[in-house]
Design a protein around this motif. Structure first.
Motif, PDB file in Angstrom:
ATOM      1  N   VAL A  94      48.135 -11.973  38.630  1.00  0.00           N
ATOM      2  CA  VAL A  94      47.656 -11.300  37.429  1.00  0.00           C
ATOM      3  C   VAL A  94      47.010 -12.328  36.505  1.00  0.00           C
ATOM      4  CG1 VAL A  94      48.289  -9.866  35.449  1.00  0.00           C
ATOM      5  CG2 VAL A  94      49.544  -9.639  37.607  1.00  0.00           C
ATOM      6  N   PRO A  95      45.740 -12.124  36.091  1.00  0.00           N
ATOM      7  CA  PRO A  95      45.151 -13.007  35.076  1.00  0.00           C
ATOM      8  C   PRO A  95      45.970 -12.949  33.797  1.00  0.00           C
ATOM      9  CG  PRO A  95      43.487 -11.572  36.058  1.00  0.00           C
ATOM     10  CD  PRO A  95      44.811 -11.059  36.511  1.00  0.00           C
ATOM     11  N   ASN A  96      46.202 -14.092  33.183  1.00  0.00           N
ATOM     12  CA  ASN A  96      47.050 -14.148  31.999  1.00  0.00           C
ATOM     13  C   ASN A  96      46.300 -14.841  30.870  1.00  0.00           C
ATOM     14  OD1 ASN A  96      49.522 -15.512  30.354  1.00  0.00           O
ATOM     15  ND2 ASN A  96      50.184 -13.633  31.353  1.00  0.00           N
ATOM     16  N   GLY A  97      45.342 -14.140  30.297  1.00  0.00           N
ATOM     17  CA  GLY A  97      44.560 -14.711  29.223  1.00  0.00           C
ATOM     18  C   GLY A  97      43.288 -15.353  29.736  1.00  0.00           C
ATOM     19  N   GLN A  98      42.652 -16.118  28.893  1.00  0.00           N
ATOM     20  CA  GLN A  98      41.380 -16.724  29.254  1.00  0.00           C
ATOM     21  C   GLN A  98      41.587 -17.991  30.091  1.00  0.00           C
ATOM     22  OE1 GLN A  98      39.240 -17.394  25.631  1.00  0.00           O
ATOM     23  NE2 GLN A  98      38.849 -15.217  25.266  1.00  0.00           N
ATOM     24  N   GLY A  99      40.524 -18.382  30.757  1.00  0.00           N
ATOM     25  CA  GLY A  99      40.569 -19.624  31.511  1.00  0.00           C
ATOM     26  C   GLY A  99      41.328 -19.502  32.810  1.00  0.00           C
ATOM     27  N   ASN A 100      42.086 -20.517  33.140  1.00  0.00           N
ATOM     28  CA  ASN A 100      42.746 -20.620  34.441  1.00  0.00           C
ATOM     29  C   ASN A 100      44.225 -20.246  34.406  1.00  0.00           C
ATOM     30  OD1 ASN A 100      40.371 -21.568  35.648  1.00  0.00           O
ATOM     31  ND2 ASN A 100      40.823 -23.686  35.068  1.00  0.00           N
ATOM     32  N   ARG A 101      44.629 -19.465  33.445  1.00  0.00           N
ATOM     33  CA  ARG A 101      46.043 -19.105  33.290  1.00  0.00           C
ATOM     34  C   ARG A 101      46.333 -17.816  34.062  1.00  0.00           C
ATOM     35  NH1 ARG A 101      49.256 -21.620  29.522  1.00  0.00           N
ATOM     36  NH2 ARG A 101      51.133 -20.538  28.820  1.00  0.00           N
ATOM     37  N   TRP A 102      47.291 -17.868  34.959  1.00  0.00           N
ATOM     38  CA  TRP A 102      47.625 -16.734  35.825  1.00  0.00           C
ATOM     39  C   TRP A 102      49.135 -16.553  35.914  1.00  0.00           C
ATOM     40  CZ3 TRP A 102      44.131 -13.789  38.988  1.00  0.00           C
ATOM     41  CH2 TRP A 102      42.785 -14.145  38.832  1.00  0.00           C
ATOM     42  N   LEU A 103      49.497 -15.376  36.437  1.00  0.00           N
ATOM     43  CA  LEU A 103      50.897 -15.060  36.698  1.00  0.00           C
ATOM     44  C   LEU A 103      51.033 -14.646  38.161  1.00  0.00           C
ATOM     45  CD1 LEU A 103      53.548 -14.758  34.913  1.00  0.00           C
ATOM     46  CD2 LEU A 103      53.170 -12.307  35.107  1.00  0.00           C
ATOM     47  N   TYR A 104      52.023 -15.204  38.815  1.00  0.00           N
ATOM     48  CA  TYR A 104      52.331 -14.833  40.201  1.00  0.00           C
ATOM     49  C   TYR A 104      53.725 -14.217  40.225  1.00  0.00           C
ATOM     50  CZ  TYR A 104      53.639 -15.423  45.142  1.00  0.00           C
ATOM     51  OH  TYR A 104      54.066 -15.211  46.436  1.00  0.00           O
ATOM     52  N   GLY A 105      53.858 -13.035  40.803  1.00  0.00           N
ATOM     53  CA  GLY A 105      55.143 -12.362  40.887  1.00  0.00           C
ATOM     54  C   GLY A 105      55.460 -11.967  42.314  1.00  0.00           C
ATOM     55  N   ARG A 106      56.714 -12.075  42.694  1.00  0.00           N
ATOM     56  CA  ARG A 106      57.138 -11.693  44.043  1.00  0.00           C
ATOM     57  C   ARG A 106      58.600 -11.269  44.000  1.00  0.00           C
ATOM     58  NH1 ARG A 106      59.362 -15.713  47.710  1.00  0.00           N
ATOM     59  NH2 ARG A 106      57.900 -14.963  49.271  1.00  0.00           N
ATOM     60  N   GLY A 107      58.986 -10.452  44.955  1.00  0.00           N
ATOM     61  CA  GLY A 107      60.368 -10.026  45.037  1.00  0.00           C
ATOM     62  C   GLY A 107      61.270 -11.179  45.454  1.00  0.00           C
ATOM     63  N   TRP A 108      62.506 -11.159  44.966  1.00  0.00           N
ATOM     64  CA  TRP A 108      63.468 -12.178  45.378  1.00  0.00           C
ATOM     65  C   TRP A 108      64.868 -11.589  45.301  1.00  0.00           C
ATOM     66  CZ3 TRP A 108      66.159 -16.203  42.031  1.00  0.00           C
ATOM     67  CH2 TRP A 108      66.465 -15.686  40.774  1.00  0.00           C
ATOM     68  N   ASP A 109      65.864 -12.338  45.759  1.00  0.00           N
ATOM     69  CA  ASP A 109      67.238 -11.846  45.811  1.00  0.00           C
ATOM     70  C   ASP A 109      68.125 -12.741  44.949  1.00  0.00           C
ATOM     71  OD1 ASP A 109      69.689 -10.802  46.364  1.00  0.00           O
ATOM     72  OD2 ASP A 109      69.653 -11.204  48.517  1.00  0.00           O
ATOM     73  N   PRO A 110      68.325 -12.373  43.668  1.00  0.00           N
ATOM     74  CA  PRO A 110      69.121 -13.229  42.784  1.00  0.00           C
ATOM     75  C   PRO A 110      70.580 -13.356  43.204  1.00  0.00           C
ATOM     76  CG  PRO A 110      68.644 -11.128  41.731  1.00  0.00           C
ATOM     77  CD  PRO A 110      67.832 -11.165  42.988  1.00  0.00           C
ATOM     78  N   ALA A 111      71.053 -12.482  44.091  1.00  0.00           N
ATOM     79  CA  ALA A 111      72.430 -12.597  44.571  1.00  0.00           C
ATOM     80  C   ALA A 111      72.594 -13.785  45.519  1.00  0.00           C
ATOM     81  CB  ALA A 111      72.853 -11.301  45.263  1.00  0.00           C
TER      82      ALA A 111
END
Length: 226
Positions: A94-111
């Protein structure tokens, strides 16, 4: 950089004790009303002792804020969200504002996993794999985790304090209903407070906020989990 420490009410208003996190300095702000629009983990909601009904941990996500020149990768295919289907690095970018700032999200298992397991080197590898660029320069900025939930506050008002947005209902991102509901609730509560404070309407007008919006919030929250 400021957190709410306590909240007390009387017949004339609300007193909110605040603390500056960096210095520990505390002070109290007094107001006629308080609106807890402070997110899914609302401190205002907890201080008011209002419980949530509904399931939590419908889906657990790891998120990474990072900087990388992905604009060159996507070219003119610039969108608000990219779904990555790679078997080793599936998730979203996901682009997160201007320039080269992004967000990466993925499923994980906190247990069975901890945030510390995701070192900068591991995150860089996942992001490069997700982007399909083996030598992509990546600078991880921050990492965190959150859970999808479908929960509704048992009440949207406690005396002179109100809940709005994610403070009142926690929705999954599906359908984009969370922000739309928050904006509508804020608008509705805003004009009602203004009318009551200016004497254009009696205090009973404020009772209509929960009566009108909790059923809407409950319906949309259930729909987001469907």
């Amino acid at each position: 950089g400021t957190e709410r420490v306590a909240l007390t009410q009387d017949a004339d208003g609300v007193a909110v004790a605040l603390r500056e996190v960096a210095t520990g300095r505390g002070w109290t702000v007094r107001a006629g009303h308080v609106v807890g629009a402070d997110g899914a983990h609302s401190r205002v909601r907890r201080l008011l002792g209002i419980a949530m009904d509904g399931p939590d941990h419908l889906n657990d996500q790891l998120t990474v804020l990072f900087e990388a020149p992905l604009g060159k990768v996507v070219g003119d295919r610039r969108y608000g969200i990219y779904f990555v289907q790679h078997p080793e690095a599936g998730g979203v970018l996901v682009p997160n504002g201007q320039g080269n700032r992004w967000l990466y999200g993925r499923g994980w298992d906190p247990a069975h996993e901890q945030l510390e397991d995701y070192t900068d080197a591991r995150l860089t590898g996942l992001i490069r794999t997700a982007a399909g660029v083996v030598d992509l320069p990546v600078r991880p900025v921050a990492k965190g985790a959150f859970s999808f939930a479908a929960q509704v506050a048992r009440r949207y008002r406690e005396g002179r304090a109100f809940l709005a947005g994610d403070g009142a209902q926690r929705m999954t991102p599906r359908g984009g209903m969370g922000m739309n509901t928050a904006v509508a609730e804020g608008h509705d509560l805003g004009w009602k407070l203004a009318w009551a404070l200016r004497g254009w309407a009696g205090p009973d007008l404020l009772d209509t906020y929960e009566a009108e919006w909790r059923p809407v919030g409950a319906r949309r929250t259930a729909r987001s989990a469907d």
